[in-house]
Scaffold this active site. Structure first.
Site, PDB file in Angstrom:
ATOM      1  N   HIS A 261       4.847  -3.451   4.635  1.00  0.00           N
ATOM      2  CA  HIS A 261       4.175  -2.000   4.818  1.00  0.00           C
ATOM      3  C   HIS A 261       3.665  -1.704   3.593  1.00  0.00           C
ATOM      4  O   HIS A 261       2.441  -1.666   3.349  1.00  0.00           O
ATOM      5  CB  HIS A 261       4.988  -0.961   5.400  1.00  0.00           C
ATOM      6  CG  HIS A 261       4.367   0.549   5.778  1.00  0.00           C
ATOM      7  ND1 HIS A 261       3.727   0.888   6.834  1.00  0.00           N
ATOM      8  CD2 HIS A 261       4.197   1.404   4.627  1.00  0.00           C
ATOM      9  CE1 HIS A 261       3.231   2.131   6.572  1.00  0.00           C
ATOM     10  NE2 HIS A 261       3.482   2.426   5.327  1.00  0.00           N
ATOM     11  N   GLU A 262       4.388  -1.534   2.498  1.00  0.00           N
ATOM     12  CA  GLU A 262       3.945  -1.110   1.186  1.00  0.00           C
ATOM     13  C   GLU A 262       3.253  -2.161   0.452  1.00  0.00           C
ATOM     14  O   GLU A 262       2.224  -1.782  -0.112  1.00  0.00           O
ATOM     15  CB  GLU A 262       5.151  -0.723   0.275  1.00  0.00           C
ATOM     16  CG  GLU A 262       6.185   0.452   0.870  1.00  0.00           C
ATOM     17  CD  GLU A 262       5.416   1.708   1.181  1.00  0.00           C
ATOM     18  OE1 GLU A 262       4.381   1.903   0.866  1.00  0.00           O
ATOM     19  OE2 GLU A 262       5.927   2.546   2.139  1.00  0.00           O
ATOM     20  N   HIS A 265      -0.329  -1.638   1.532  1.00  0.00           N
ATOM     21  CA  HIS A 265      -1.106  -0.529   0.850  1.00  0.00           C
ATOM     22  C   HIS A 265      -1.479  -1.180  -0.624  1.00  0.00           C
ATOM     23  O   HIS A 265      -2.351  -0.903  -1.275  1.00  0.00           O
ATOM     24  CB  HIS A 265       0.124   0.783   0.676  1.00  0.00           C
ATOM     25  CG  HIS A 265       0.084   1.360   1.679  1.00  0.00           C
ATOM     26  ND1 HIS A 265      -0.843   2.230   2.223  1.00  0.00           N
ATOM     27  CD2 HIS A 265       1.392   1.980   2.306  1.00  0.00           C
ATOM     28  CE1 HIS A 265      -0.310   2.934   3.203  1.00  0.00           C
ATOM     29  NE2 HIS A 265       0.749   2.957   3.230  1.00  0.00           N
ATOM     30  N   GLU A 291      -3.499   3.712   5.740  1.00  0.00           N
ATOM     31  CA  GLU A 291      -2.171   3.349   6.647  1.00  0.00           C
ATOM     32  C   GLU A 291      -2.635   2.239   7.517  1.00  0.00           C
ATOM     33  O   GLU A 291      -1.781   1.558   7.950  1.00  0.00           O
ATOM     34  CB  GLU A 291      -1.976   4.667   7.229  1.00  0.00           C
ATOM     35  CG  GLU A 291      -0.673   4.755   7.922  1.00  0.00           C
ATOM     36  CD  GLU A 291       0.526   4.631   6.982  1.00  0.00           C
ATOM     37  OE1 GLU A 291       0.283   4.770   5.621  1.00  0.00           O
ATOM     38  OE2 GLU A 291       1.778   4.305   7.264  1.00  0.00           O
TER      39      GLU A 291
HETATM   40 ZN    ZN Z   1       1.988   4.044   4.545  1.00  0.00          ZN
END
Ligand code: ZN
Length: 496
Positions: A261-262, A265, A291
């Site tokens: 997830h990170e 980003h 997101e």
């Molecule tokens: Zn996030």
């Protein structure tokens, strides 16, 4: 120096100050001893005040307006002038007294929230929250528009999007999310995640997480991974992007998918066009768009059959107890869905309902249709209606999130917007480059990453989410690709 150069120089300074404040905050989360907190708050507040003074300057707004009229539409400079004008107007509309009062009250409210959550006592928190809601209402009235106050809250995180637009998207998802959640809840043992429970040494987990981030293309020569209580990603430049995660010995799943997830980003921040470096446009765009990148790599890629097949040998090398696990077994286990009470622990399918509930309550709080004192009951009623569960106490209900104590109203919907956009972008990427799913199973993510860099990342903050999605996919943001993704995936997993 030309007018344009002076303008850019002013913004470069503001951006550098902003990034210095971000670095202090990263350090606070990752390294700082607890006793540093008071001094650090003052240091960070000073830098933020300097940023604010530069960006709220009426002369800056004037200059942006003049430049905007003469710059070619679509150019980096026009986008920079548009960003600056919006930022300057927004910052100058809210009186300094209100900004200071909000900072003070939210800091108090967060302290009270920590205690109230520990004691599971909403009554303790209610007076502080009432004050925050009052101030946030005042802020919304200052920002406008008067006939759609939620827009003011939303636009702090999702500029370019209106309340009716986001409401229509969420309404479009709600009935089907509820129906799928009910169907999945009816067969709690259809998908088994027992193989993923056990004891997983932290060193091995760390190595696995770094391998996953590296595999999808996160560049460790321009970034790093650290540990913090709450995982996040922050960037100081294209060449310095920081990820954090947290580890628990009982399972590697949270850390692994948290890092994917990170890193999603992080890939966004590392791949903004070099021409935007040092300027406020050198960052991912809106919260929803950001997101979409994290959810795409975490869920659509990370929780795919292809990724599971590619990554299983690495997991087995790190954790010998998984030696009997098949790729299909891993795929099923990481996609187990079941209604639960806590948003941050929710699976991919049921997550959206947690957000829809909060979005609806926020609007009622803002309009006055719902009083703060009645929040726990309203929360419980919606949890029953959407997730079929009853929160046994306030800690597992209305007190679970930090956001409202911090004045972060209008933030929650961007999480679901991210899911919706992730599916639409992925579908467009696969339509343009049909080899993507096959190459993912071979551990090659370059085709997908290349499409995203070209169509999403390089634009930085030049475009709002709706503009970028239209340009990248040829269509307005729609819940349909996300719904068909969920239908196909969970329909097959649960034989619906
Ligand atoms: Zn996030």
């Amino acid at each position: 120096m030309s007018e344009l150069e002076t303008f850019k120089e002013h913004l470069r300074e503001a951006h550098a100050l902003h990034k210095a404040a971000d670095l202090l905050e990263w350090d606070q989360q990752v390294n700082m001893p607890r006793q540093g907190v008071t001094a650090r708050m003052e240091q960070t507040a000073l830098l933020k005040r300097l940023v604010h003074e530069r960006l709220a300057d009426p002369r800056l707004g004037e200059r942006a307006r003049t430049l905007l009229a003469g710059l070619p539409a679509g150019s980096d400079e026009a986008a920079l002038a548009r960003w600056t004008l919006r930022e300057q107007e927004r910052r100058s509309k809210v009186p300094a007294r209100l900004v200071a009062e909000l900072a003070r009250q939210t800091s108090l409210a967060q302290d009270v929230w920590v205690e109230a959550r520990a004691k599971s006592d909403f009554g303790l928190f209610a007076p502080a929250l009432e004050r925050v809601v009052e101030l946030k209402r005042e802020q919304a009235r200052a920002l406008g528009p008067a006939d759609r106050l939620y827009d003011a809250w939303l636009s702090e995180f999702e500029p370019g999007m209106t309340t009716p637009q986001i409401a229509a998207l969420l309404e479009g998802l709600k009935p089907e999310l509820i129906a799928l959640t009910r169907a999945v809840a009816a067969q709690p043992s259809a998908v088994d995640d027992a193989p993923l429970r056990g004891r997983f040494p932290l060193d091995a987990q760390r190595s696995v997480c770094e391998q996953a981030a590296q595999a999808i293309g996160f560049d460790f020569s321009a970034g790093r991974l650290d540990v913090s209580a709450h995982p996040f990603c922050t960037s100081f430049s294209r060449g310095d992007v920081r990820l954090t995660t947290r580890f628990s010995e009982a399972s590697f799943v949270g850390a692994l998918f948290g890092v994917l997830h990170e890193a999603g980003h992080g890939l966004y921040e590392q791949n903004v066009a070099a021409a935007l470096e040092g300027l406020p446009l050198c960052a991912g765009s809106t919260m929803g768009l950001h997101e979409s990148q994290s959810r795409l790599w975490e869920n659509i890629v990370g929780r795919s059959r292809g990724f599971c097949a590619f990554f299983l040998p690495r997991l087995k090398a790190a954790f010998p107890q998984l030696s009997g696990l098949s790729a299909e077994g891993l795929y099923r286990a990481v996609n187990r869905a079941t209604p639960s009470l806590i948003r941050v622990e929710a699976d991919e399918l049921t997550y959206g309902l947690h957000v829809i509930l909060r979005f609806e309550l926020e609007q009622d709080l803002l309009s006055g249709a719902l009083r703060v004192a009645d929040l726990p009951a309203a929360w419980a009623a919606k949890t029953r209606a959407y997730l079929g569960l009853t929160p046994p106490d306030d800690a597992r209900g209305v007190l679970q999130d930090v956001h409202w104590s911090d004045g972060l109203f209008g933030y929650f919907p961007t999480y679901v917007l991210g899911n919706v956009i992730s599916a639409q972008l992925f579908a467009a990427a696969v339509a343009a480059r049909p080899g993507i799913p096959r190459s993912m199973a071979a551990g090659d993510f370059s085709a997908l990453r290349g499409w995203l860099a070209e169509n999403v990342h390089r634009h930085g903050r030049k475009l709002f989410a709706g503009e970028l999605v239209l340009q990248a996919t040829g269509k307005e943001i729609s819940p349909e690709p996300y719904l068909s993704y969920l239908r196909a995936k969970f329909g097959e997993l649960y034989s619906l």
